[in-house]
Every structure is written in structure tokens, then in C-alpha cells.
Motif scaffolding. Structure first.
Motif, PDB file in Angstrom:
ATOM      1  N   ALA A  20       0.820  -1.219   0.000  1.00  8.59           N
ATOM      2  CA  ALA A  20       0.000   0.000   0.000  1.00  8.59           C
ATOM      3  C   ALA A  20       0.847   1.261   0.000  1.00  8.59           C
ATOM      4  CB  ALA A  20      -0.909   0.004   1.226  1.00  8.59           C
ATOM      5  N   THR A  21       0.356   2.274  -0.701  1.00  9.94           N
ATOM      6  CA  THR A  21       0.969   3.598  -0.630  1.00  9.94           C
ATOM      7  C   THR A  21       0.288   4.363   0.497  1.00  9.94           C
ATOM      8  OG1 THR A  21      -0.681   4.479  -2.113  1.00  9.94           O
ATOM      9  CG2 THR A  21       1.343   3.617  -3.128  1.00  9.94           C
ATOM     10  N   LEU A  22       0.806   5.534   0.837  1.00  8.12           N
ATOM     11  CA  LEU A  22       0.194   6.327   1.910  1.00  8.12           C
ATOM     12  C   LEU A  22      -1.225   6.734   1.546  1.00  8.12           C
ATOM     13  CD1 LEU A  22       3.163   8.521   3.094  1.00  8.12           C
ATOM     14  CD2 LEU A  22       2.310   6.376   4.014  1.00  8.12           C
TER      15      LEU A  22
ATOM     16  N   ARG B  55     -13.182   2.737  21.810  1.00  7.15           N
ATOM     17  CA  ARG B  55     -12.219   3.829  21.616  1.00  7.15           C
ATOM     18  C   ARG B  55     -12.403   4.495  20.263  1.00  7.15           C
ATOM     19  NH1 ARG B  55      -8.569   4.564  25.553  1.00  7.15           N
ATOM     20  NH2 ARG B  55      -8.377   2.864  27.037  1.00  7.15           N
ATOM     21  N   GLY B  56     -12.824   3.735  19.254  1.00 12.17           N
ATOM     22  CA  GLY B  56     -12.983   4.287  17.908  1.00 12.17           C
ATOM     23  C   GLY B  56     -12.221   3.431  16.913  1.00 12.17           C
ATOM     24  N   VAL B  57     -11.362   4.059  16.134  1.00 14.16           N
ATOM     25  CA  VAL B  57     -10.564   3.293  15.168  1.00 14.16           C
ATOM     26  C   VAL B  57      -9.318   2.755  15.877  1.00 14.16           C
ATOM     27  CG1 VAL B  57      -9.289   3.364  12.997  1.00 14.16           C
ATOM     28  CG2 VAL B  57     -11.370   4.745  13.270  1.00 14.16           C
ATOM     29  N   VAL B  58      -9.134   1.449  15.796  1.00 15.79           N
ATOM     30  CA  VAL B  58      -7.960   0.801  16.385  1.00 15.79           C
ATOM     31  C   VAL B  58      -7.026   0.393  15.247  1.00 15.79           C
ATOM     32  CG1 VAL B  58      -7.146  -1.230  17.662  1.00 15.79           C
ATOM     33  CG2 VAL B  58      -9.230  -0.056  18.393  1.00 15.79           C
ATOM     34  N   ALA B  59      -5.768   0.797  15.335  1.00 15.80           N
ATOM     35  CA  ALA B  59      -4.761   0.339  14.368  1.00 15.80           C
ATOM     36  C   ALA B  59      -4.022  -0.842  14.981  1.00 15.80           C
ATOM     37  CB  ALA B  59      -3.781   1.459  14.050  1.00 15.80           C
ATOM     38  N   ALA B  60      -4.003  -1.953  14.267  1.00 18.21           N
ATOM     39  CA  ALA B  60      -3.336  -3.167  14.759  1.00 18.21           C
ATOM     40  C   ALA B  60      -2.173  -3.492  13.842  1.00 18.21           C
ATOM     41  CB  ALA B  60      -4.326  -4.326  14.779  1.00 18.21           C
ATOM     42  N   ILE B  61      -1.000  -3.593  14.439  1.00 17.03           N
ATOM     43  CA  ILE B  61       0.198  -3.919  13.652  1.00 17.03           C
ATOM     44  C   ILE B  61       0.736  -5.233  14.201  1.00 17.03           C
ATOM     45  CG2 ILE B  61       2.478  -3.130  12.907  1.00 17.03           C
ATOM     46  CD1 ILE B  61       1.542  -0.265  13.441  1.00 17.03           C
ATOM     47  N   THR B  62       0.872  -6.225  13.326  1.00 20.37           N
ATOM     48  CA  THR B  62       1.167  -7.576  13.798  1.00 20.37           C
ATOM     49  C   THR B  62       2.462  -8.108  13.185  1.00 20.37           C
ATOM     50  OG1 THR B  62      -0.356  -8.372  12.101  1.00 20.37           O
ATOM     51  CG2 THR B  62      -1.213  -8.209  14.342  1.00 20.37           C
ATOM     52  N   PRO B  63       3.086  -9.075  13.897  1.00 17.81           N
ATOM     53  CA  PRO B  63       4.364  -9.621  13.433  1.00 17.81           C
ATOM     54  C   PRO B  63       4.142 -10.848  12.541  1.00 17.81           C
ATOM     55  CG  PRO B  63       3.897 -10.473  15.596  1.00 17.81           C
ATOM     56  CD  PRO B  63       2.711  -9.642  15.217  1.00 17.81           C
TER      57      PRO B  63
ATOM     58  N   VAL C  70      -7.835  -4.234   5.915  1.00 16.45           N
ATOM     59  CA  VAL C  70      -6.507  -4.855   5.912  1.00 16.45           C
ATOM     60  C   VAL C  70      -5.642  -4.143   4.877  1.00 16.45           C
ATOM     61  CG1 VAL C  70      -5.185  -6.984   5.649  1.00 16.45           C
ATOM     62  CG2 VAL C  70      -7.516  -7.074   6.556  1.00 16.45           C
ATOM     63  N   VAL C  71      -4.530  -3.620   5.341  1.00 14.37           N
ATOM     64  CA  VAL C  71      -3.625  -2.866   4.467  1.00 14.37           C
ATOM     65  C   VAL C  71      -2.229  -3.456   4.617  1.00 14.37           C
ATOM     66  CG1 VAL C  71      -2.742  -0.580   3.906  1.00 14.37           C
ATOM     67  CG2 VAL C  71      -4.997  -0.811   4.931  1.00 14.37           C
ATOM     68  N   SER C  72      -1.770  -4.145   3.589  1.00 13.59           N
ATOM     69  CA  SER C  72      -0.405  -4.675   3.661  1.00 13.59           C
ATOM     70  C   SER C  72       0.552  -3.660   3.049  1.00 13.59           C
ATOM     71  CB  SER C  72      -0.310  -6.015   2.933  1.00 13.59           C
ATOM     72  OG  SER C  72      -0.709  -5.867   1.591  1.00 13.59           O
ATOM     73  N   GLY C  73       1.781  -3.733   3.462  1.00 14.88           N
ATOM     74  CA  GLY C  73       2.786  -2.809   2.943  1.00 14.88           C
ATOM     75  C   GLY C  73       3.896  -2.667   3.966  1.00 14.88           C
ATOM     76  N   SER C  74       4.889  -1.902   3.631  1.00  9.96           N
ATOM     77  CA  SER C  74       6.061  -1.780   4.486  1.00  9.96           C
ATOM     78  C   SER C  74       5.741  -1.021   5.780  1.00  9.96           C
ATOM     79  CB  SER C  74       7.153  -1.038   3.700  1.00  9.96           C
ATOM     80  OG  SER C  74       8.034  -0.421   4.595  1.00  9.96           O
ATOM     81  N   GLY C  75       6.087  -1.641   6.912  1.00  8.73           N
ATOM     82  CA  GLY C  75       5.894  -0.962   8.194  1.00  8.73           C
ATOM     83  C   GLY C  75       6.708   0.317   8.283  1.00  8.73           C
ATOM     84  N   GLY C  76       7.904   0.283   7.684  1.00 12.63           N
ATOM     85  CA  GLY C  76       8.752   1.469   7.702  1.00 12.63           C
ATOM     86  C   GLY C  76       8.107   2.634   6.967  1.00 12.63           C
ATOM     87  N   GLU C  77       7.304   2.321   5.954  1.00 14.70           N
ATOM     88  CA  GLU C  77       6.683   3.379   5.158  1.00 14.70           C
ATOM     89  C   GLU C  77       5.310   3.777   5.718  1.00 14.70           C
ATOM     90  OE1 GLU C  77       5.392   3.811   0.487  1.00 14.70           O
ATOM     91  OE2 GLU C  77       6.784   2.243   1.016  1.00 14.70           O
ATOM     92  N   LEU C  78       4.496   2.769   6.090  1.00 13.59           N
ATOM     93  CA  LEU C  78       3.119   3.052   6.526  1.00 13.59           C
ATOM     94  C   LEU C  78       3.009   3.308   8.023  1.00 13.59           C
ATOM     95  CD1 LEU C  78       1.206   0.214   4.601  1.00 13.59           C
ATOM     96  CD2 LEU C  78       1.617   2.558   3.844  1.00 13.59           C
TER      97      LEU C  78
ATOM     98  N   LEU D 263       0.253   5.853   9.978  1.00  8.99           N
ATOM     99  CA  LEU D 263      -0.873   5.124  10.584  1.00  8.99           C
ATOM    100  C   LEU D 263      -0.929   5.387  12.086  1.00  8.99           C
ATOM    101  CD1 LEU D 263      -3.161   2.997  10.459  1.00  8.99           C
ATOM    102  CD2 LEU D 263      -1.404   1.217  10.630  1.00  8.99           C
ATOM    103  N   VAL D 264       0.215   5.277  12.725  1.00  7.76           N
ATOM    104  CA  VAL D 264       0.274   5.410  14.181  1.00  7.76           C
ATOM    105  C   VAL D 264      -0.037   6.841  14.618  1.00  7.76           C
ATOM    106  CG1 VAL D 264       1.956   5.406  16.079  1.00  7.76           C
ATOM    107  CG2 VAL D 264       1.839   3.461  14.516  1.00  7.76           C
ATOM    108  N   ALA D 265       0.430   7.823  13.834  1.00  7.55           N
ATOM    109  CA  ALA D 265       0.249   9.227  14.226  1.00  7.55           C
ATOM    110  C   ALA D 265      -1.115   9.780  13.825  1.00  7.55           C
ATOM    111  CB  ALA D 265       1.354  10.074  13.587  1.00  7.55           C
ATOM    112  N   ASP D 266      -1.837   9.093  12.969  1.00  7.96           N
ATOM    113  CA  ASP D 266      -3.125   9.595  12.467  1.00  7.96           C
ATOM    114  C   ASP D 266      -4.080   9.895  13.627  1.00  7.96           C
ATOM    115  OD1 ASP D 266      -5.767   9.789  11.299  1.00  7.96           O
ATOM    116  OD2 ASP D 266      -4.939   8.835   9.513  1.00  7.96           O
ATOM    117  N   ARG D 267      -4.603  11.117  13.668  1.00 11.82           N
ATOM    118  CA  ARG D 267      -5.439  11.506  14.810  1.00 11.82           C
ATOM    119  C   ARG D 267      -6.783  10.782  14.842  1.00 11.82           C
ATOM    120  NH1 ARG D 267      -3.905  15.897  17.761  1.00 11.82           N
ATOM    121  NH2 ARG D 267      -6.048  16.472  18.225  1.00 11.82           N
ATOM    122  N   ARG D 268      -7.190  10.238  13.683  1.00 15.79           N
ATOM    123  CA  ARG D 268      -8.439   9.463  13.687  1.00 15.79           C
ATOM    124  C   ARG D 268      -8.259   8.117  14.371  1.00 15.79           C
ATOM    125  NH1 ARG D 268      -9.066   9.973   7.332  1.00 15.79           N
ATOM    126  NH2 ARG D 268      -6.834   9.621   7.661  1.00 15.79           N
ATOM    127  N   VAL D 269      -7.035   7.647  14.431  1.00 17.13           N
ATOM    128  CA  VAL D 269      -6.739   6.385  15.129  1.00 17.13           C
ATOM    129  C   VAL D 269      -6.674   6.674  16.620  1.00 17.13           C
ATOM    130  CG1 VAL D 269      -4.947   4.633  15.494  1.00 17.13           C
ATOM    131  CG2 VAL D 269      -5.539   5.352  13.167  1.00 17.13           C
TER     132      VAL D 269
END
Ligand code: NAP
Length: 438
Positions: free
Chosen positions: A41-43, A103-111, A164-172, A176-182
Motif C-alpha cells: 500500500a501507498t500512503l 475507543r474508535g478506530v484501532v490500528a493493529a500492527i502484527t508480526p 486490511v492494508v499490507s505494505g512496508s511498516g517502515g513506510e506506513l 498510521l500510528v500518528a493519524d489523529r483518527r486512530v
């Protein structure tokens, strides 16, 4: 319910597959053969997944997975409590109660290492608690995220409940983490990425399930036979790529020799092979560089005076032969850091106090274990081992999905396990009622 894996997946956003502008090939770590394509995914594409409304899902989840069943059960018991406001002089004539709201929108980042269950530990409670969720699976194992999306859609989850959004964690990761909607980030992965997430997230809930160098103590009164199989399974299952892999063994000097001999022969009997061979017990690490990094650590320990009892080398592309290291020192990486490879250290100790001091001499603390038939020793360890969980007569690798799970120190923040994750994934809201006095 049966879902076939596709050769190629698109992004899963708002209940629909959406074409991505770029795709990555996913490869089998054992021999590098391609297993399918997933979007990178792109930004801009990430942005489309975070803008979805909160969806409170109450659908039946018919998956035969304990995490989801426990999560579904938790949806029925998310409740607040009465607060006796009139116990305070200023609260006369009032009563109060709390609500637990999503809480609202939850961002989940998994290994990569448990791509379905660890995603379910986030998706299940998030949905049970009425949140919507954006899942960013690991780039090495993204396909299962899309399979789960298909299953949830078929189970009746409203569109947008799971994205579900796949893509580089370094890029996304940062956007994603800083997004105020999350409103919450639930992360499982390495400590380095966990630290970065904590510093980027801003004011929002963050839970971190990070790694460890889990230890077990074997007392002189323990039944060595009972400890052997759990130690082999705990140290070498999934080729050591488990966050609660048994990494450090501290055995009382009176049983150390017998334990090490028996342990060595069992470890040497583990069958190495292709992951698709049903009889294989050890296979490759996820990336060739992980195998090379673990061999460097083994070499470093050898050079600093440790004994390589068995293993210590690589075969094929990324397969580390099961390794045991003795006579370690506290600063060796195989002791001080998370190995995440099929290796254990085994050292002798003189007393229980010394053993527990060595278990605790670590920046990490996810789970720990002790083998003893003495209740007082077991309870002493339960109180004094600095870890998120202490397993009596078992290795730290024991986990069932409903139990509270999460580390102390650099092993993380917050708890998983559906009941506990539902608490993390809801806000407590106070309602105060002023009665009209009659
Ligand atoms: P990782 O490298 O930390 O990656 C985990 C996830 O974070 C991946 O989806 C990754 O995406 C993403 N990511 C990478 N950089 C990021 C950034 N800057 N911001 C946000 N996300 C980012 O971990 P891993 O190698 O997949 O997994 C192994 C680690 O997970 C070990 O340390 C293990 O102990 C830990 N773990 C902990 C638990 C637990 O419950 N405590 C369970 C399992 C594993 P990419 O894949 O695209 O880089």
C-alpha cells in the motif's frame, strides 16, 4: 466455513477489495519459492482505510478459534459499575455509574510469527468492544490478514469494521500510528519498533506486546523427566521464533549435569526439514539475515568463553541447527537479548535466590517458569520473578488464549487475552445523575 487462499490479494478497505498501485511477491522462507502476491500500500491507499466509521459489531463469529470464541463471549460482558457518589459530602443527592465505550478506530500492527492468532487477538476484542480496526500485517506474512477479512465478511461483519492494508511498516507505520483518527494502536512485534510507535503515537492508547529472553529455573527437587519435553518444545518450537520461547535455562548444580545430557540428546533428535513436510520439527527462520544474525551471536558467545554444547551452524538458506550454549556470561547477546532462533542457554546455579537473580537480570520480562515440587519455592518464584506471568512446573512458553498476557520492563505495555484486551480497547466513561430531591 471454508475460504481458499488466492494467488493474489488486493487491499481490503471498507468491505471491498481495492486494487493497489503496487504488489509484492511473498516467498517461502525455507527455499525462497513464491507463494503469492499482496499489495504494497501507498500512503494514499492507507488513508482510505483509516477514515471509516466506528462499527459496533455484534455478529456471530463462527470460527473454531479459541481467541475469537473468547472474544465473542467478551462482547456480552463489557459493562461498567455503580459509583456511590453520595459517599462524598459533595455528592449528596447524586448517583453515578460508568460505561465502557469503544475507543474508535484501532490500528493493529502484527508480526510475522503467528499471523492469524495474533491478528485475532486484536481483531476479535476490537470488534467485540465495538471498534473498527485497520490491520497492518507483517510484510513477510500478509496473506492471512486477507483470509481473515474474507472470513469476517462472510460471518457478517459490516463493511468497514475490518480493513486490511499490507505494505512496508517502515513506510506506513508512522502515518498510521500518528493519524489523529486512530484512537488506539495495538502492536505486537519487536522492541525497537515498539519504542518508535510509542514516540510517534501522540496522545492515544498504545499497547505493546514485545519480545523476551524468557527463562526457566529447574530446582534440585524437580522431576527432570517432567521438565525435558517442555524445555525442548519451549526452546525449539517454531524454530525459536516465539515471543515466549524458552531461551535461558538455569538448573540447580545438583541436577545440571543429568539435565544437560538428557536435554542435549533430545535436542539433537529434532528433525530438520521442509515446512510442508508433516514430520519436520525445525525449519528455516523467516529471513536469511535472521539466521546469520543468530550465528554471529553464537560466535560471539563462543569467543567470550561459552561452550557450544550442540548445534551452532546453519544449513540451507536460513535454517539454524538447534543449538545449546553453556557457561554463558550476562553480557553475551545470547543471554542479554532476544535470540528468536532455535537456541537455548543452559547454566548451573547454586541456590534458588541466585537463579531468580539471573532470571531478573534482564531488561526484558514477558514470562518465566520454574520446575519444583516444593510449594514454598514455587510461591517464592511467583512473587520474585520479574515477569508478566510465572508458570509453575512449566516453561515460560505456556499460553492459552484467554489468560492475561503481556510483559513488564521492555517486554511491553498492557495486556492481551480477549477479556483484558477488551478493557484496553474501551474507554471508561463516568455518568453522574443529579436527582431531583423529593
Ligand atoms: P517487527 O519487525 O517489529 O515487525 C512487526 C510489525 O511492525 C510488522 O507488521 C512490521 O511491518 C511493522 N513495522 C515495522 N516498522 C514499523 C514502524 N516504523 N512503525 C510501525 N510498524 C512497523 O517484528 P517481527 O520481526 O515481525 O516479529 C518478531 C518480534 O515480535 C519479536 O521481537 C517477538 O518477540 C515479537 N512478538 C511478540 C509477541 C507478544 O505477544 N509479546 C508475539 C509475537 C511476536 P513490516 O513487516 O512491513 O516491516
Amino acid at each position: 466455513m471454508k475460504i481458499e487462499a488466492k494467488d493474489r490479494y488486493d487491499l481490503w478497505i471498507g468491505g471491498k477489495y481495492a486494487k493497489a498501485s503496487r504488489y509484492d511477491t511473498v516467498r517461502c522462507p525455507y527455499d525462497g519459492r513464491p507463494v503469492g502476491e499482496v499489495p504494497k500500500a501507498t500512503l494514499k491507499e492507507l488513508d482510505a482505510a483509516t477514515g471509516k466509521p466506528i462499527v459496533e459489531a455484534r455478529g456471530e463469529v463462527a470460527r473454531a478459534i479459541q481467541t475469537l470464541i473468547f472474544s465473542a463471549e467478551e462482547a456480552k460482558r463489557i459493562h461498567g459499575e455503580l459509583v456511590p457518589l453520595d459517599a462524598h459530602p459533595n455528592g449528596a443527592g447524586r448517583f453515578g455509574f460508568t460505561l465502557r465505550v469503544p475507543r474508535g478506530v484501532v490500528a493493529a500492527i502484527t508480526p510475522f510469527n503467528f499471523p492469524i492468532n495474533l491478528a485475532c487477538h486484536k481483531i476479535g476484542p476490537a470488534i467485540a468492544a465495538g471498534n473498527s480496526i485497520v490491520l497492518k500485517p507483517a510484510s513477510n506474512t500478509p496473506r492471512t490478514g486477507f483470509l481473515l477479512a474474507d472470513l469476517f465478511a462472510e460471518a457478517g461483519l459490516p463493511d468497514g469494521g475490518l480493513n486490511v492494508v499490507s505494505g512496508s511498516g517502515g513506510e506506513l507505520g508512522d502515518p498510521l500510528v500518528a493519524d489523529r483518527r486512530v484512537r488506539m494502536v495495538t502492536f505486537t512485534g519487536s522492541a525497537d519498533v515498539g519504542r518508535r510507535i510509542l514516540s510517534t503515537a501522540g496522545i492515544k492508547m498504545v499497547t505493546l506486546e514485545l519480545g523476551s529472553n524468557s527463562a526457566v529455573v529447574i530446582c534440585d527437587d524437580a522431576n527432570i523427566e517432567d521438565a525435558l519435553v517442555p524445555c525442548v518444545v519451549g526452546g525449539y518450537a517454531h524454530s525459536g521464533q516465539v515471543c515466549i520461547s524458552l531461551q535461558r535455562i538455569y538448573a540447580d548444580q545438583r541436577v545440571y549435569g543429568d539435565f544437560l545430557d538428557a536435554f542435549k540428546s533430545r535436542v539433537e533428535a529434532l528433525k530438520i526439514g521442509d515446512p510442508l513436510d508433516e514430520t519436520s520439527q525445525i525449519t528455516s527462520l523467516i529471513r536469511p539475515e535472521d539466521a546469520d544474525r543468530s550465528l554471529e551471536w553464537i560466535d560471539e558467545a563462543r569467543a567470550a568463553g561459552a561452550t557450544i554444547v550442540t548445534g551452532g551452524h546453519k544449513i540451507g538458506r536460513a535454517t539454524v541447527v538447534p543449538t545449546i550454549i553453556a557457561h554463558t556470561k550476562r553480557d553475551m547477546k545470547v543471554i542479554a537479548e532476544e535470540a528468536f532462533a532455535p537456541l537455548t542457554t543452559a547454566d548451573s546455579v547454586g541456590t534458588l535466590e541466585e537463579a531468580i537473580a539471573r532470571v531478573n537480570d534482564s531488561a526484558l520480562g514477558l514470562q518465566a517458569g520454574i520446575f519444583t515440587r516444593d510449594l514454598d519455592r514455587a510461591l517464592y518464584a511467583a512473587h520474585h520473578m520479574d515477569a508478566g506471568g510465572v508458570m509453575i512446573n512449566d516453561v515460560p512458553t505456556f499460553r492459552v488464549d484467554q489468560m492475561p498476557y503481556g510483559g513488564v520492563k521492555d517486554s511491553g505495555l498492557g495486556k492481551e487475552g480477549p477479556k483484558y484486551a477488551c478493557e484496553e480497547m474501551t474507554c471508561m466513561k463516568m455518568i453522574a445523575v443529579k436527582r431531583k430531591m423529593m
